[in-house]
Design a protein around this motif. Structure first.
Motif, PDB file in Angstrom:
ATOM      1  N   ARG A  11       0.809  -1.209   0.000  1.00 33.62           N
ATOM      2  CA  ARG A  11       0.000   0.000   0.000  1.00 33.62           C
ATOM      3  C   ARG A  11       0.848   1.267   0.000  1.00 33.62           C
ATOM      4  N   ASN A  62       0.861   2.849  -3.806  1.00 35.53           N
ATOM      5  CA  ASN A  62      -0.167   3.748  -4.338  1.00 35.53           C
ATOM      6  C   ASN A  62      -0.674   4.706  -3.274  1.00 35.53           C
ATOM      7  N   LEU A  71      -1.877   4.416  -0.489  1.00 32.28           N
ATOM      8  CA  LEU A  71      -3.129   4.129   0.199  1.00 32.28           C
ATOM      9  C   LEU A  71      -2.937   4.185   1.708  1.00 32.28           C
ATOM     10  N   LEU A  97      -4.397   7.088   3.909  1.00 31.63           N
ATOM     11  CA  LEU A  97      -5.735   7.117   4.495  1.00 31.63           C
ATOM     12  C   LEU A  97      -5.724   6.810   5.973  1.00 31.63           C
ATOM     13  N   VAL A 132      -3.832  11.419  -5.467  1.00 23.62           N
ATOM     14  CA  VAL A 132      -4.898  11.027  -6.395  1.00 23.62           C
ATOM     15  C   VAL A 132      -4.305  10.726  -7.766  1.00 23.62           C
ATOM     16  N   ARG A 173      -2.559   7.391  -7.885  1.00 24.36           N
ATOM     17  CA  ARG A 173      -3.436   6.232  -8.001  1.00 24.36           C
ATOM     18  C   ARG A 173      -4.018   6.082  -9.388  1.00 24.36           C
ATOM     19  N   ARG A 174      -3.910   7.110 -10.227  1.00 30.13           N
ATOM     20  CA  ARG A 174      -4.345   6.947 -11.603  1.00 30.13           C
ATOM     21  C   ARG A 174      -3.344   6.146 -12.413  1.00 30.13           C
ATOM     22  N   MET A 196      -5.078  -0.813  -8.059  1.00 31.39           N
ATOM     23  CA  MET A 196      -5.028  -1.847  -7.019  1.00 31.39           C
ATOM     24  C   MET A 196      -6.234  -2.761  -7.067  1.00 31.39           C
ATOM     25  N   PHE A 198      -8.045  -5.715  -4.560  1.00 33.40           N
ATOM     26  CA  PHE A 198      -7.999  -6.037  -3.141  1.00 33.40           C
ATOM     27  C   PHE A 198      -8.284  -7.508  -2.868  1.00 33.40           C
ATOM     28  N   ASN A 228     -14.345  -6.230  -4.171  1.00 32.58           N
ATOM     29  CA  ASN A 228     -15.146  -5.121  -3.668  1.00 32.58           C
ATOM     30  C   ASN A 228     -15.802  -4.318  -4.787  1.00 32.58           C
ATOM     31  N   PRO A 229     -16.613  -4.983  -5.623  1.00 31.72           N
ATOM     32  CA  PRO A 229     -17.299  -4.203  -6.650  1.00 31.72           C
ATOM     33  C   PRO A 229     -18.267  -3.226  -5.999  1.00 31.72           C
ATOM     34  N   ARG A 260     -12.060  -3.143 -13.832  1.00 32.45           N
ATOM     35  CA  ARG A 260     -12.236  -1.782 -13.361  1.00 32.45           C
ATOM     36  C   ARG A 260     -10.898  -1.071 -13.251  1.00 32.45           C
ATOM     37  N   ALA A 261      -9.903  -1.801 -12.747  1.00 30.27           N
ATOM     38  CA  ALA A 261      -8.572  -1.212 -12.619  1.00 30.27           C
ATOM     39  C   ALA A 261      -7.932  -1.017 -13.994  1.00 30.27           C
ATOM     40  N   VAL A 297      -8.808   2.274 -16.404  1.00 34.79           N
ATOM     41  CA  VAL A 297      -8.216   3.611 -16.304  1.00 34.79           C
ATOM     42  C   VAL A 297      -6.773   3.625 -16.808  1.00 34.79           C
TER      43      VAL A 297
END
Lengths: 237, 287, 294
Positions: B77, B80, B82, B85, B110, B113-114, B118, B120, B124-125, B187-188, B191
């Motif tokens: 982590r 990216n 993360l 957080l 931000v 992360r583009r 990642m 997980f 986690n859709p 999804r990853a 982008v």
């Protein structure tokens, strides 16, 4: 933006592993062919009394050694990385043994070549040469058959190997009878004693072929049985 | 693929086009994509991971293995940002991405992360349709030209298109676990990242789904760099090119810190590890 | 296993005593449920029985009167609608905004904990205090007068803590994996909250809003305190008009000595319940749209 002709490959979840296994199949066949060539060359050298062939054999062994190390390394890596089980496991362990046997066969060819080199100026007996030719013919057929049985996973062919070995054994034992009459010419006797060693080398090539066939049977059946046990010759597999 | 880090006023990043396909060995001047120097993570002052130094090569799969509590997830982590957080977390050392310090003062997380996506451990859709799951990432990144085609391309890339092409509007949660995880991968991918981080992506899946993810990873590495954390050593052995082994060091006062023990080509690490701790772990003789 | 050994190993369990204890407990729980449900049903039946004869369009369009037969709920009904509208328009956005800020953006620390504690306390403050607050702040300080606006805002303050609290619960119920997933795609905090977290929490928010507004619609004391009328003969026309609401009107009718007003009061209660049900139905409809299960 998106490529309409993009089509994902069909799903094969152990693609990398399968490709590696296919590579090994190809390599072992090539190695066997190379080893057979060396044996044939060495014996031809004896037949023609051609010392150039002997040099080629000794150099050609490098190629077989290269195959041997490469296959060995790949198998070890596959054990570590792919945790093979079942057929894959039997395949790789069989191949490990076959790899060794083929390397030994090539070594035997080198031995034959070296013996040939050492007796190159001595007088020869055609009878014995014909005898050896016949033996090497059988031995080469046996190596080819056992390798073929491996390629095609052919149980029937594999079980034929011990019976192909019988004439070879007979011929080997018959060598002594062929050599003894030569006792008058000391130089030819010296040559003949060398040929006796050659004969034993060829006989052992036949044994390696039978061992390879045993591995093939293990791969196919999952049971390891010795086809012929040297200490119990009557109890055949 | 030339990308510019916007929103960080000082730093502009021009990434040289990366030739796709081929192994890193083919390209004599291939620079490592990440240079990690003495990286450490503290939670509330206590070190969770320390002293990690490694070069990660592009278009390869790098696996991170180790016993639980060794900081594998914490480490990944960092790549990216993360960990930002978590308020109590702080970073020491350096992570250079294409030569740029990821934690530099003018770098926008931000934007990071583009480029570095990642996946997980637990799929986690979003509780939305399959289409919207992928469209969301496209929209927040301003990639709104021809969303339909981009969605299809992403689903193709994750080997999911054929299974869902007839039901793009149905809820993503109606998919099986393995399909959901492939949706998260799609999804990853949508982008267009440079790097994909995977935190135990298959640990919640059955063996068949796991195998499909592994096969997918092998085809993805042609175009992306992949870092994967896994507690499954055999998986690391099967899929990765390089493997990093972390273990736990317990200090005198009982505090546990993760350290990098060995980082080597996977074949080497699994046939002839240099460190006895590595050997003990991968042969299952630990604890 | 011989017959003799069979006695040593048995799966028969502890027998009747355990079962009796369990069954008794379940029955007691059932009785508790029935008490609540029975009370409610009894009330509803009674009210409908008494009030039904008086229900008519006339009732809804007439002004109150000294004569029970002619008394109508029109001003009270419109007053309620106006006040609840103001209350909703104020408390829902402010409450949701506060909940979102406190849960998603504020730095967690001692101050945040203090604020959370205080909001919980505010939700428990007796409603008449809010009436006094409304009087001082809206009626006097902001000079809104004893108007619909002031009344709506007063109720808005009353229900605000409930909306904030239930909103925070709804946001907490959204798994952090959703936030992680959105952020990992390169979304900003705001994009994550506005496009993923908030829509996912919306059903929870709406539940809180339903609860809050249902409470507000029945409040009497705070509105009386800040100056709602009890006898009104006009319908509010603007935000600054004076007003009354249904609960106050009902109270007014029940305190009349003439027995006929009992019917009127019951009819008023029915109207109030109808408005409440309608409000809830709308909210539930909105909620179910966002709650589409896979």
């Amino acid at each position: 933006m998106a490529d309409p002709s993009f089509r994902p490959r069909p799903l094969n979840v152990r693609r990398h592993f399968d490709e590696e296994l296919r590579e090994l199949e190809i390599k072992v066949q090539a190695m066997s062919a190379a080893a057979q060539d060396l044996v044939a060359q060495a014996v031809r050298g004896l037949v023609e009394n051609n010392s150039q062939l002997y040099d080629q054999v000794i150099q050609g062994d490098d190629e077989v050694d290269f195959y041997y190390l490469d296959i060995e390394r790949r198998i070890v890596a596959l054990f570590a990385l792919q945790t093979p089980v079942a057929t894959d496991l039997r395949f790789l362990t069989a191949l490990l043994h076959i790899n060794l046997h083929l390397e030994r066969v090539a070594d035997m060819a080198v031995n034959i070549a070296k013996i040939g080199q050492s007796v190159v100026d001595l007088p020869r007996s055609q009878v014995i040469i014909t005898h050896l030719s016949e033996m090497s013919g059988i031995a080469l057929k046996m190596i080819a058959a056992s390798t073929d049985a491996f390629a095609r996973r052919d149980m029937e062919l594999a079980t034929k190997l011990p019976s192909m070995d019988d004439p070879l054994d007979r011929l080997n034992r018959g060598m002594m009878r062929a050599i003894l009459p030569i006792s008058d010419d000391k130089r030819m006797l010296q040559w003949a004693i060398g040929m006796h060693t050659v004969s034993r080398q060829i006989e052992r090539i036949g044994d390696h072929a039978v061992d390879i066939a045993e591995q093939v049977a293990f791969l196919i059946t999952g049971e390891f049985r010795e086809f012929t046990d040297a200490s119990h010759p009557d109890k055949a597999g | 693929m030339s990308k510019v880090m916007k929103r960080s006023s000082e730093i502009t990043l021009d990434i040289k086009p990366v030739p796709t396909g081929g192994t890193p060995d083919d390209r004599p001047e291939s620079e490592p994509i990440f240079r990690v120097r003495d990286l450490g993570v503290r939670y509330g002052g206590l070190l969770a991971v320390r002293g990690v130094t490694a070069d990660i090569s592009r278009n390869q799969i790098t696996a991170i293995i180790g016993p639980s509590g060794c900081g594998k997830s914490t480490l990944i982590r960092c790549f990216n940002r993360l960990n930002d957080l978590i308020p109590a977390a702080s970073i020491e050392g350096q992570v250079l991405y294409h030569g740029v310090d990821l934690y530099g003062p003018a770098v926008d997380p931000v934007e990071v992360r583009r480029h570095i996506g990642m996946v997980f451990q637990k799929p986690n859709p979003f509780p939305k349709s399959i289409y919207e799951n992928i469209a969301f990432g496209l929209r927040v990144n301003g990639m709104t030209d021809d969303i339909d085609a981009r969605v299809e391309h992403a689903l193709q890339g994750a080997a999911l298109w054929d299974e869902v092409k007839g039901k793009l509007k149905s809820n993503a949660l109606s998919l099986s676990g393995g399909q959901q995880q492939r949706l998260c991968i799609a999804r990853a991918l949508a982008v267009e990242p440079d790097v994909i981080l995977m935190d135990e992506p298959a640990s919640a899946l059955d063996p068949v789904a796991t195998s499909r993810i592994e096969d997918l990873m092998e085809s993805l590495k042609e175009d992306y760099t992949i870092l994967i954390v896994t507690h499954n050593m055999q998986q690391a052995a099967r899929v990765s090119d390089m493997t990093a082994f972390l273990t736990v060091e317990v200090s005198d006062d009982g505090h546990r810190t993760g350290v990098l023990v060995e980082f080597a080509p996977t074949t080497e690490l699994f046939t002839n590890p240099r460190d006895p701790r590595t050997e003990a772990y991968i042969t299952g003789r630990f604890g | 296993m011989s017959v003799g050994e069979a006695q040593a190993f048995s799966l028969r369990g502890q027998g009747g005593k355990q079962n009796l204890y369990e069954k008794t407990f379940v029955v007691l729980l059932l009785v508790a449920v029935l008490i609540g449900v029975a009370s409610l049903i009894t009330l509803l039946i009674d009210v409908l029985r008494v009030g039904a004869p008086r229900l008519s369009v006339d009732f809804l369009t007439s002004l109150p009167s000294r004569f029970a037969a002619r008394a109508g709920a029109q001003p009270a009904l419109w007053g309620t609608l106006w006040v609840i509208s103001v209350c909703t328009l104020f408390s829902v956005p402010v409450g949701m905004g506060a909940a979102i800020y406190l849960e998603e953006f504020a730095r967690k620390g001692r101050l945040a904990t203090l604020i959370e504690l205080n909001i919980a306390n505010l939700a428990a403050v007796p409603s008449i205090i809010y009436g006094l607050l409304g009087l001082a702040v809206f009626v006097r300080f902001f000079a809104m007068g004893r108007s619909v606006l002031a009344g709506g805002l007063t109720l808005g303050l009353l229900v605000l803590p409930v909306i904030v609290l239930s909103g925070r619960e709804a946001l907490r119920a959204v798994p952090s994996s959703i936030r992680d997933g959105a952020l990992a795609l390169g979304a900003t905090r705001w994009q994550t909250v506005s496009r993923q977290v908030f829509p996912a929490a919306l059903p929870g928010f709406l539940t809180g809003i339903i609860l809050a507004l249902s409470r507000a619609i029945g409040e009497t004391a705070p509105l009386i305190t800040m100056g709602a009328l009890t006898y009104v003969t006009f319908v509010p026309n603007s935000l600054l008009d004076r007003f009354t609401v249904l609960p106050i009107q009902i109270f007014n009718w029940t305190s009349r000595p003439q027995s006929a007003f009992a019917e009127t009061a019951a009819a008023g209660i029915v109207v109030l319940l109808a408005v409440l049900l309608a409000m809830n139905a709308v909210a539930i409809l909105i909620r179910s749209r966002y709650q589409r299960k896979p």
